[in-house]
Design a protein around this motif. Structure first.
Motif, PDB file in Angstrom:
ATOM      1  N   THR A   1     -39.360  -3.237  68.659  1.00 30.35           N
ATOM      2  CA  THR A   1     -37.949  -2.962  68.924  1.00 30.35           C
ATOM      3  C   THR A   1     -37.128  -3.473  67.744  1.00 30.35           C
ATOM      4  O   THR A   1     -37.668  -4.086  66.808  1.00 30.35           O
ATOM      5  CB  THR A   1     -37.489  -3.657  70.214  1.00 30.35           C
ATOM      6  N   GLU A   2     -35.840  -3.239  67.777  1.00 28.00           N
ATOM      7  CA  GLU A   2     -34.982  -3.703  66.695  1.00 28.00           C
ATOM      8  C   GLU A   2     -34.983  -5.224  66.587  1.00 28.00           C
ATOM      9  O   GLU A   2     -34.778  -5.769  65.501  1.00 28.00           O
ATOM     10  CB  GLU A   2     -33.555  -3.197  66.921  1.00 28.00           C
ATOM     11  N   SER A   3     -35.227  -5.901  67.699  1.00 22.88           N
ATOM     12  CA  SER A   3     -35.216  -7.364  67.680  1.00 22.88           C
ATOM     13  C   SER A   3     -36.606  -7.973  67.524  1.00 22.88           C
ATOM     14  O   SER A   3     -36.749  -9.197  67.526  1.00 22.88           O
ATOM     15  CB  SER A   3     -34.580  -7.886  68.976  1.00 22.88           C
ATOM     16  N   GLY A   4     -37.639  -7.133  67.404  1.00 21.94           N
ATOM     17  CA  GLY A   4     -38.997  -7.646  67.240  1.00 21.94           C
ATOM     18  C   GLY A   4     -39.959  -7.006  68.213  1.00 21.94           C
ATOM     19  O   GLY A   4     -39.715  -5.921  68.749  1.00 21.94           O
ATOM     20  N   ASN A   5     -41.074  -7.681  68.479  1.00 25.67           N
ATOM     21  CA  ASN A   5     -42.083  -7.154  69.388  1.00 25.67           C
ATOM     22  C   ASN A   5     -41.658  -7.317  70.841  1.00 25.67           C
ATOM     23  O   ASN A   5     -41.086  -8.342  71.229  1.00 25.67           O
ATOM     24  CB  ASN A   5     -43.414  -7.882  69.183  1.00 25.67           C
ATOM     25  N   GLN A   6     -41.948  -6.302  71.656  1.00 31.95           N
ATOM     26  CA  GLN A   6     -41.745  -6.373  73.094  1.00 31.95           C
ATOM     27  C   GLN A   6     -43.109  -6.321  73.767  1.00 31.95           C
ATOM     28  O   GLN A   6     -43.846  -5.342  73.643  1.00 31.95           O
ATOM     29  CB  GLN A   6     -40.884  -5.221  73.588  1.00 31.95           C
ATOM     30  N   TYR A   7     -43.443  -7.399  74.458  1.00 34.72           N
ATOM     31  CA  TYR A   7     -44.718  -7.481  75.148  1.00 34.72           C
ATOM     32  C   TYR A   7     -44.608  -6.803  76.511  1.00 34.72           C
ATOM     33  O   TYR A   7     -43.594  -6.910  77.191  1.00 34.72           O
ATOM     34  CB  TYR A   7     -45.142  -8.934  75.323  1.00 34.72           C
ATOM     35  N   LEU A   8     -45.675  -6.123  76.910  1.00 32.95           N
ATOM     36  CA  LEU A   8     -45.705  -5.389  78.172  1.00 32.95           C
ATOM     37  C   LEU A   8     -46.956  -5.744  78.955  1.00 32.95           C
ATOM     38  O   LEU A   8     -48.041  -5.915  78.378  1.00 32.95           O
ATOM     39  CB  LEU A   8     -45.714  -3.877  77.922  1.00 32.95           C
ATOM     40  N   LEU A   9     -46.822  -5.846  80.259  1.00 36.68           N
ATOM     41  CA  LEU A   9     -47.963  -5.810  81.158  1.00 36.68           C
ATOM     42  C   LEU A   9     -48.084  -4.395  81.696  1.00 36.68           C
ATOM     43  O   LEU A   9     -47.071  -3.769  82.024  1.00 36.68           O
ATOM     44  CB  LEU A   9     -47.784  -6.799  82.301  1.00 36.68           C
ATOM     45  N   LEU A  10     -49.308  -3.884  81.771  1.00 39.27           N
ATOM     46  CA  LEU A  10     -49.563  -2.522  82.214  1.00 39.27           C
ATOM     47  C   LEU A  10     -50.453  -2.564  83.451  1.00 39.27           C
ATOM     48  O   LEU A  10     -51.522  -3.177  83.436  1.00 39.27           O
ATOM     49  CB  LEU A  10     -50.240  -1.711  81.108  1.00 39.27           C
ATOM     50  N   PHE A  11     -49.990  -1.910  84.527  1.00 40.23           N
ATOM     51  CA  PHE A  11     -50.729  -1.874  85.784  1.00 40.23           C
ATOM     52  C   PHE A  11     -50.959  -0.418  86.178  1.00 40.23           C
ATOM     53  O   PHE A  11     -49.994   0.339  86.314  1.00 40.23           O
ATOM     54  CB  PHE A  11     -49.962  -2.598  86.889  1.00 40.23           C
ATOM     55  N   TRP A  12     -52.226  -0.053  86.374  1.00 42.30           N
ATOM     56  CA  TRP A  12     -52.571   1.307  86.787  1.00 42.30           C
ATOM     57  C   TRP A  12     -53.030   1.298  88.241  1.00 42.30           C
ATOM     58  O   TRP A  12     -53.867   0.487  88.640  1.00 42.30           O
ATOM     59  CB  TRP A  12     -53.706   1.866  85.935  1.00 42.30           C
ATOM     60  N   ASP A  13     -52.487   2.195  89.037  1.00 45.82           N
ATOM     61  CA  ASP A  13     -52.970   2.480  90.388  1.00 45.82           C
ATOM     62  C   ASP A  13     -53.489   3.907  90.322  1.00 45.82           C
ATOM     63  O   ASP A  13     -52.716   4.862  90.292  1.00 45.82           O
ATOM     64  CB  ASP A  13     -51.844   2.347  91.408  1.00 45.82           C
ATOM     65  N   ARG A  14     -54.817   4.033  90.249  1.00 47.09           N
ATOM     66  CA  ARG A  14     -55.443   5.286  89.859  1.00 47.09           C
ATOM     67  C   ARG A  14     -54.877   5.660  88.481  1.00 47.09           C
ATOM     68  O   ARG A  14     -55.058   4.903  87.532  1.00 47.09           O
ATOM     69  CB  ARG A  14     -55.238   6.352  90.921  1.00 47.09           C
ATOM     70  N   ASN A  15     -54.179   6.773  88.316  1.00 48.50           N
ATOM     71  CA  ASN A  15     -53.643   7.115  86.985  1.00 48.50           C
ATOM     72  C   ASN A  15     -52.141   6.871  86.882  1.00 48.50           C
ATOM     73  O   ASN A  15     -51.536   7.216  85.873  1.00 48.50           O
ATOM     74  CB  ASN A  15     -53.953   8.574  86.645  1.00 48.50           C
ATOM     75  N   ARG A  16     -51.538   6.305  87.917  1.00 43.62           N
ATOM     76  CA  ARG A  16     -50.097   6.035  87.881  1.00 43.62           C
ATOM     77  C   ARG A  16     -49.854   4.680  87.223  1.00 43.62           C
ATOM     78  O   ARG A  16     -50.362   3.661  87.667  1.00 43.62           O
ATOM     79  CB  ARG A  16     -49.509   6.052  89.292  1.00 43.62           C
ATOM     80  N   LEU A  17     -49.043   4.676  86.184  1.00 46.44           N
ATOM     81  CA  LEU A  17     -48.827   3.476  85.378  1.00 46.44           C
ATOM     82  C   LEU A  17     -47.486   2.835  85.678  1.00 46.44           C
ATOM     83  O   LEU A  17     -46.463   3.515  85.783  1.00 46.44           O
ATOM     84  CB  LEU A  17     -48.893   3.833  83.884  1.00 46.44           C
ATOM     85  N   THR A  18     -47.483   1.508  85.806  1.00 41.19           N
ATOM     86  CA  THR A  18     -46.260   0.721  85.931  1.00 41.19           C
ATOM     87  C   THR A  18     -46.205  -0.267  84.776  1.00 41.19           C
ATOM     88  O   THR A  18     -47.215  -0.918  84.466  1.00 41.19           O
ATOM     89  CB  THR A  18     -46.230  -0.054  87.266  1.00 41.19           C
ATOM     90  N   GLU A  19     -45.049  -0.368  84.136  1.00 37.56           N
ATOM     91  CA  GLU A  19     -44.823  -1.337  83.059  1.00 37.56           C
ATOM     92  C   GLU A  19     -44.033  -2.526  83.579  1.00 37.56           C
ATOM     93  O   GLU A  19     -43.143  -2.381  84.410  1.00 37.56           O
ATOM     94  CB  GLU A  19     -43.999  -0.731  81.935  1.00 37.56           C
ATOM     95  N   VAL A  20     -44.347  -3.702  83.061  1.00 33.56           N
ATOM     96  CA  VAL A  20     -43.533  -4.897  83.296  1.00 33.56           C
ATOM     97  C   VAL A  20     -43.282  -5.540  81.935  1.00 33.56           C
ATOM     98  O   VAL A  20     -44.227  -5.891  81.229  1.00 33.56           O
ATOM     99  CB  VAL A  20     -44.243  -5.899  84.221  1.00 33.56           C
ATOM    100  N   GLU A  21     -42.020  -5.664  81.565  1.00 38.82           N
ATOM    101  CA  GLU A  21     -41.681  -6.308  80.299  1.00 38.82           C
ATOM    102  C   GLU A  21     -41.885  -7.810  80.434  1.00 38.82           C
ATOM    103  O   GLU A  21     -41.518  -8.424  81.430  1.00 38.82           O
ATOM    104  CB  GLU A  21     -40.240  -5.999  79.910  1.00 38.82           C
ATOM    105  N   ALA A  22     -42.489  -8.417  79.418  1.00 39.69           N
ATOM    106  CA  ALA A  22     -42.767  -9.847  79.421  1.00 39.69           C
ATOM    107  C   ALA A  22     -42.009 -10.519  78.279  1.00 39.69           C
ATOM    108  O   ALA A  22     -41.895  -9.939  77.192  1.00 39.69           O
ATOM    109  CB  ALA A  22     -44.265 -10.097  79.259  1.00 39.69           C
ATOM    110  N   PRO A  23     -41.495 -11.729  78.495  1.00 40.46           N
ATOM    111  CA  PRO A  23     -40.738 -12.401  77.441  1.00 40.46           C
ATOM    112  C   PRO A  23     -41.607 -12.880  76.291  1.00 40.46           C
ATOM    113  O   PRO A  23     -41.102 -13.192  75.213  1.00 40.46           O
ATOM    114  CB  PRO A  23     -40.084 -13.578  78.170  1.00 40.46           C
ATOM    115  N   SER A  24     -42.905 -12.989  76.480  1.00 37.96           N
ATOM    116  CA  SER A  24     -43.842 -13.343  75.418  1.00 37.96           C
ATOM    117  C   SER A  24     -45.200 -12.792  75.803  1.00 37.96           C
ATOM    118  O   SER A  24     -45.354 -12.175  76.854  1.00 37.96           O
ATOM    119  CB  SER A  24     -43.907 -14.865  75.220  1.00 37.96           C
ATOM    120  N   MET A  25     -46.189 -12.998  74.955  1.00 38.21           N
ATOM    121  CA  MET A  25     -47.505 -12.411  75.202  1.00 38.21           C
ATOM    122  C   MET A  25     -48.055 -12.865  76.553  1.00 38.21           C
ATOM    123  O   MET A  25     -48.091 -14.050  76.853  1.00 38.21           O
ATOM    124  CB  MET A  25     -48.468 -12.805  74.096  1.00 38.21           C
TER     125      MET A  25
END
Length: 335
Positions: free
Chosen positions: A76-100
């Motif tokens: 991003t413009e302010s640096g790296n954005q860490y994400l957690l990725l959760f799949w339920d079958r093929n449906r993906l949900t993202e959760v933004e994390a403040p650090s790794m």
């Protein structure tokens, strides 16, 4: 089920934290050329992942094969954005994390545990669409989860603030909001908990490790091999555990134990790592999957392309990564 190379992070409260289901791009499946016979059905495909990430990975899959958890990174413009990725079958949900932040395990109800949220190093749990922090042990300098079972019991380890020694902990599902220090051998590091509450542990000073199995009644039995100088237990599912032993003439021997009686089988030494085992005793690690005393290379790698299998379900589905032009989350089936 549990998985090696455990990762560290920390939890947020469950007050509606940053959880957003976003649109994702589904990459076309990459199917390997037939290997061996024409009946070989072992294939690799890419899991859906956010189009704007420059790396994404899959770490764990639940025993049923429905739930998968991983992580990603976008610029991003302010640096790296860490994400957690959760799949339920093929449906993906993202959760933004403040650090790794990295998932460690997931059970058949889709409850994910992990480490390393924010700056506190506090472990977390993801369930019902929310991240929540797990309670801490006041005397611990660092507290990390390592495995969760079907009931939701979680095990992990801490480091004592005064002595620096490791100790074993459990977050019991039957007593929500509590954490307990387990009576265990010195420097105990739990690496797995099965559905009946059996816990596997590596304990002892650095370089002098011994494997242990803690029965549901609290009794500890050694988990080793006759003549072994050291033993490390990496993972456990059902009545199987996997790890390595050092024998006088054979260092770093890969083995699979039967937790019911402590018997063991030597695994194919072509397995470079031991990351996970399922309830059928099938083992994955590095770029290979092992059945019985043999193993085979998984498809998808090649010149300039690396692959890694991290976790296997009881149905035989395997998840991990493929590292070519970018790091992407992948799934193997029919292997």
């Amino acid at each position: 089920m549990t998985h090696t190379a455990r990762r560290t992070l920390a939890g947020l409260t469950a007050a509606g934290l940053l959880t957003t289901a976003l649109g994702v791009a589904v990459s076309a499946p990459a199917t390997a050329a037939p290997r061996g016979t024409a009946l070989d059905t072992c294939t690799i495909s890419t899991l859906p992942y956010p189009t704007d990430t420059y790396r994404a990975d899959a770490y764990v899959i639940d025993p049923s094969g429905r739930y998968i958890a991983g992580d990603g990174l976008r610029k991003t413009e302010s640096g790296n954005q860490y994400l957690l990725l959760f799949w339920d079958r093929n449906r993906l949900t993202e959760v933004e994390a403040p650090s790794m932040a990295t998932p460690v395990d997931v059970n058949a109800d889709g409850v994910v545990i992990g480490n390393g949220w924010g700056n506190s190093g506090q472990p977390w749990r993801y369930r019902d669409g929310r991240i929540e922090q797990l309670p801490l042990v006041p005397s611990a300098y660092g507290l990390f989860v390592t495995a969760i079972n079907k009931a939701g019991d979680i095990v992990g380890l801490g480091s004592d603030t005064d002595t620096g020694e490791y100790f074993a902990v459990r977050w019991p599902a039957a007593r929500p909001g509590t954490v307990e220090v387990l009576d265990a051998p010195a420097n105990a590091q739990p690496t797995g908990i099965t559905d009946n509450g059996t816990i596997v542990v590596t304990a002892g000073e650095f370089g002098s490790w011994t494997g242990w199995v803690r029965r549901p009644n609290g009794r500890y039995d050694a988990l080793t091999v006759p003549g072994a100088q050291t033993a490390q237990v990496n993972a456990a599912t059902g009545h199987w555990a996997i790890g390595h032993v050092d024998l006088p003439d054979s260092p770093w021997v890969a083995v699979r134990w039967n937790l019911r009686d402590g018997s063991y089988t030597t695994l194919d030494q072509q397995l470079p790592l031991l990351d996970d085992v399922n309830a059928k005793g099938v083992v994955v690690g590095g770029d290979r999957v092992g059945r019985g005393t043999t193993s085979r290379e998984l498809p998808g790698g090649g010149d300039g392309v690396g692959i890694g299998a991290r976790s296997i379900s009881d149905t035989g589905t395997i998840v991990g990564f493929r590292n070519g032009e970018r790091l992407t989350p992948v799934r193997w089936t029919g292997c």
